[in-house]
Design a protein around this motif. Structure first.
Motif, PDB file in Angstrom:
ATOM      1  N   SER A   2       0.809  -1.217   0.000  1.00  0.00           N
ATOM      2  CA  SER A   2       0.000   0.000   0.000  1.00  0.00           C
ATOM      3  C   SER A   2       0.841   1.265   0.000  1.00  0.00           C
ATOM      4  O   SER A   2       0.357   2.328  -0.368  1.00  0.00           O
ATOM      5  CB  SER A   2      -0.965   0.005   1.191  1.00  0.00           C
ATOM      6  OG  SER A   2      -0.227  -0.045   2.393  1.00  0.00           O
ATOM      7  N   SER A   3       2.113   1.173   0.370  1.00  0.00           N
ATOM      8  CA  SER A   3       2.989   2.337   0.374  1.00  0.00           C
ATOM      9  C   SER A   3       3.193   2.849  -1.047  1.00  0.00           C
ATOM     10  O   SER A   3       3.445   2.066  -1.959  1.00  0.00           O
ATOM     11  CB  SER A   3       4.343   1.974   0.984  1.00  0.00           C
ATOM     12  OG  SER A   3       5.265   3.016   0.768  1.00  0.00           O
ATOM     13  N   PRO A   4       3.121   4.163  -1.252  1.00  0.00           N
ATOM     14  CA  PRO A   4       3.350   4.723  -2.588  1.00  0.00           C
ATOM     15  C   PRO A   4       4.747   4.421  -3.130  1.00  0.00           C
ATOM     16  O   PRO A   4       4.949   4.387  -4.342  1.00  0.00           O
ATOM     17  CB  PRO A   4       3.172   6.230  -2.389  1.00  0.00           C
ATOM     18  CG  PRO A   4       2.401   6.378  -1.134  1.00  0.00           C
ATOM     19  CD  PRO A   4       2.744   5.189  -0.291  1.00  0.00           C
ATOM     20  N   SER A   5       5.706   4.162  -2.249  1.00  0.00           N
ATOM     21  CA  SER A   5       7.076   3.898  -2.701  1.00  0.00           C
ATOM     22  C   SER A   5       7.257   2.479  -3.238  1.00  0.00           C
ATOM     23  O   SER A   5       8.258   2.178  -3.867  1.00  0.00           O
ATOM     24  CB  SER A   5       8.070   4.151  -1.567  1.00  0.00           C
ATOM     25  OG  SER A   5       7.864   3.229  -0.522  1.00  0.00           O
ATOM     26  N   GLN A   7       6.576  -0.099  -5.877  1.00  0.00           N
ATOM     27  CA  GLN A   7       6.091  -0.203  -7.245  1.00  0.00           C
ATOM     28  C   GLN A   7       6.442  -1.543  -7.900  1.00  0.00           C
ATOM     29  O   GLN A   7       5.910  -1.871  -8.937  1.00  0.00           O
ATOM     30  CB  GLN A   7       6.682   0.927  -8.101  1.00  0.00           C
ATOM     31  CG  GLN A   7       6.315   2.314  -7.625  1.00  0.00           C
ATOM     32  CD  GLN A   7       4.824   2.596  -7.752  1.00  0.00           C
ATOM     33  OE1 GLN A   7       4.198   2.225  -8.736  1.00  0.00           O
ATOM     34  NE2 GLN A   7       4.245   3.232  -6.753  1.00  0.00           N
ATOM     35  N   THR A   8       7.375  -2.292  -7.294  1.00  0.00           N
ATOM     36  CA  THR A   8       7.823  -3.557  -7.878  1.00  0.00           C
ATOM     37  C   THR A   8       7.761  -4.668  -6.834  1.00  0.00           C
ATOM     38  O   THR A   8       7.691  -4.405  -5.632  1.00  0.00           O
ATOM     39  CB  THR A   8       9.280  -3.452  -8.384  1.00  0.00           C
ATOM     40  OG1 THR A   8      10.151  -3.302  -7.261  1.00  0.00           O
ATOM     41  CG2 THR A   8       9.456  -2.301  -9.356  1.00  0.00           C
ATOM     42  N   ARG A  48      -3.692  -7.970  -1.485  1.00  0.00           N
ATOM     43  CA  ARG A  48      -4.322  -6.873  -2.202  1.00  0.00           C
ATOM     44  C   ARG A  48      -5.395  -6.158  -1.375  1.00  0.00           C
ATOM     45  O   ARG A  48      -6.206  -5.435  -1.910  1.00  0.00           O
ATOM     46  CB  ARG A  48      -4.961  -7.402  -3.490  1.00  0.00           C
ATOM     47  CG  ARG A  48      -4.051  -8.189  -4.393  1.00  0.00           C
ATOM     48  CD  ARG A  48      -2.921  -7.383  -4.950  1.00  0.00           C
ATOM     49  NE  ARG A  48      -3.395  -6.366  -5.848  1.00  0.00           N
ATOM     50  CZ  ARG A  48      -2.627  -5.629  -6.627  1.00  0.00           C
ATOM     51  NH1 ARG A  48      -1.338  -5.807  -6.613  1.00  0.00           N
ATOM     52  NH2 ARG A  48      -3.136  -4.716  -7.400  1.00  0.00           N
ATOM     53  N   LEU A  58      -6.792  -3.032  -2.939  1.00  0.00           N
ATOM     54  CA  LEU A  58      -5.795  -2.221  -3.631  1.00  0.00           C
ATOM     55  C   LEU A  58      -5.857  -2.527  -5.117  1.00  0.00           C
ATOM     56  O   LEU A  58      -5.920  -3.691  -5.510  1.00  0.00           O
ATOM     57  CB  LEU A  58      -4.393  -2.543  -3.117  1.00  0.00           C
ATOM     58  CG  LEU A  58      -4.105  -2.178  -1.669  1.00  0.00           C
ATOM     59  CD1 LEU A  58      -2.722  -2.679  -1.276  1.00  0.00           C
ATOM     60  CD2 LEU A  58      -4.182  -0.681  -1.481  1.00  0.00           C
ATOM     61  N   THR A  59      -5.813  -1.502  -5.926  1.00  0.00           N
ATOM     62  CA  THR A  59      -5.887  -1.710  -7.368  1.00  0.00           C
ATOM     63  C   THR A  59      -4.613  -1.278  -8.082  1.00  0.00           C
ATOM     64  O   THR A  59      -4.552  -1.321  -9.298  1.00  0.00           O
ATOM     65  CB  THR A  59      -7.082  -0.951  -7.965  1.00  0.00           C
ATOM     66  OG1 THR A  59      -6.945   0.435  -7.654  1.00  0.00           O
ATOM     67  CG2 THR A  59      -8.394  -1.474  -7.422  1.00  0.00           C
ATOM     68  N   LYS A  60      -3.589  -0.865  -7.336  1.00  0.00           N
ATOM     69  CA  LYS A  60      -2.360  -0.398  -7.972  1.00  0.00           C
ATOM     70  C   LYS A  60      -1.604  -1.543  -8.641  1.00  0.00           C
ATOM     71  O   LYS A  60      -1.713  -2.699  -8.250  1.00  0.00           O
ATOM     72  CB  LYS A  60      -1.471   0.333  -6.972  1.00  0.00           C
ATOM     73  CG  LYS A  60      -0.751  -0.575  -5.996  1.00  0.00           C
ATOM     74  CD  LYS A  60       0.004   0.214  -4.943  1.00  0.00           C
ATOM     75  CE  LYS A  60       1.463   0.280  -5.257  1.00  0.00           C
ATOM     76  NZ  LYS A  60       2.235   0.925  -4.186  1.00  0.00           N
ATOM     77  N   HIS A  61      -0.828  -1.200  -9.645  1.00  0.00           N
ATOM     78  CA  HIS A  61      -0.024  -2.164 -10.391  1.00  0.00           C
ATOM     79  C   HIS A  61       1.291  -2.418  -9.655  1.00  0.00           C
ATOM     80  O   HIS A  61       1.913  -1.485  -9.161  1.00  0.00           O
ATOM     81  CB  HIS A  61       0.259  -1.613 -11.788  1.00  0.00           C
ATOM     82  CG  HIS A  61       1.172  -2.469 -12.590  1.00  0.00           C
ATOM     83  ND1 HIS A  61       0.753  -3.647 -13.178  1.00  0.00           N
ATOM     84  CD2 HIS A  61       2.482  -2.336 -12.884  1.00  0.00           C
ATOM     85  CE1 HIS A  61       1.780  -4.190 -13.817  1.00  0.00           C
ATOM     86  NE2 HIS A  61       2.838  -3.427 -13.660  1.00  0.00           N
ATOM     87  N   ILE A  62       1.696  -3.671  -9.577  1.00  0.00           N
ATOM     88  CA  ILE A  62       3.003  -4.049  -9.029  1.00  0.00           C
ATOM     89  C   ILE A  62       3.780  -4.707 -10.175  1.00  0.00           C
ATOM     90  O   ILE A  62       3.368  -5.745 -10.692  1.00  0.00           O
ATOM     91  CB  ILE A  62       2.876  -5.029  -7.841  1.00  0.00           C
ATOM     92  CG1 ILE A  62       2.126  -4.388  -6.685  1.00  0.00           C
ATOM     93  CG2 ILE A  62       4.236  -5.538  -7.399  1.00  0.00           C
ATOM     94  CD1 ILE A  62       2.840  -3.210  -6.058  1.00  0.00           C
TER      95      ILE A  62
END
Length: 100
Positions: A2-5, A7-8, A48, A58-62
């Motif tokens: 969930s952290s914005p930092s 991404q991978t 998620r 959570l819907t962000k892409h990893i």
């Protein structure tokens, strides 16, 4: 994740290996995941959901590659050296698309 930092997948694993204090930072309880000996087969389940009651998805892409070397942050000082860690190849991927 969930952290914005984050991404991978590698960043998610490193974040999971950081010391966490679930009791509002009082340091009475410490959670940390480290790998002393890398497994032959690695299964990663990306959580998620955020929150307990009334959790939200959570819907962000990893981002992830088809190969993975475990980051050095996952190894304790007295564990297997990160240079001896295994390289993993992606063999399968499951995507759950339910909205509920």
């Amino acid at each position: 994740i969930s952290s914005p930092s984050v991404q991978t997948l590698e960043q998610a694993l490193c974040a999971f290996a950081q010391e966490q204090y679930p009791d509002d930072g009082q340091k009475a309880l410490r959670l940390q995941l480290l790998v002393e000996v890398p497994p032959v087969v690695l299964v990663v389940h990306v959580k998620r959901w955020v929150g307990a009651k009334g959790a939200s998805k959570l819907t962000k892409h990893i981002a992830f590659e088809t190969s993975l070397n475990l980051p050095k942050a996952l190894f304790p000082v007295n564990g297997v050296a990160a240079s001896e860690g295994r390289e993993y190849r992606l063999l399968s991927l499951v995507v759950h698309t339910s909205t509920g």
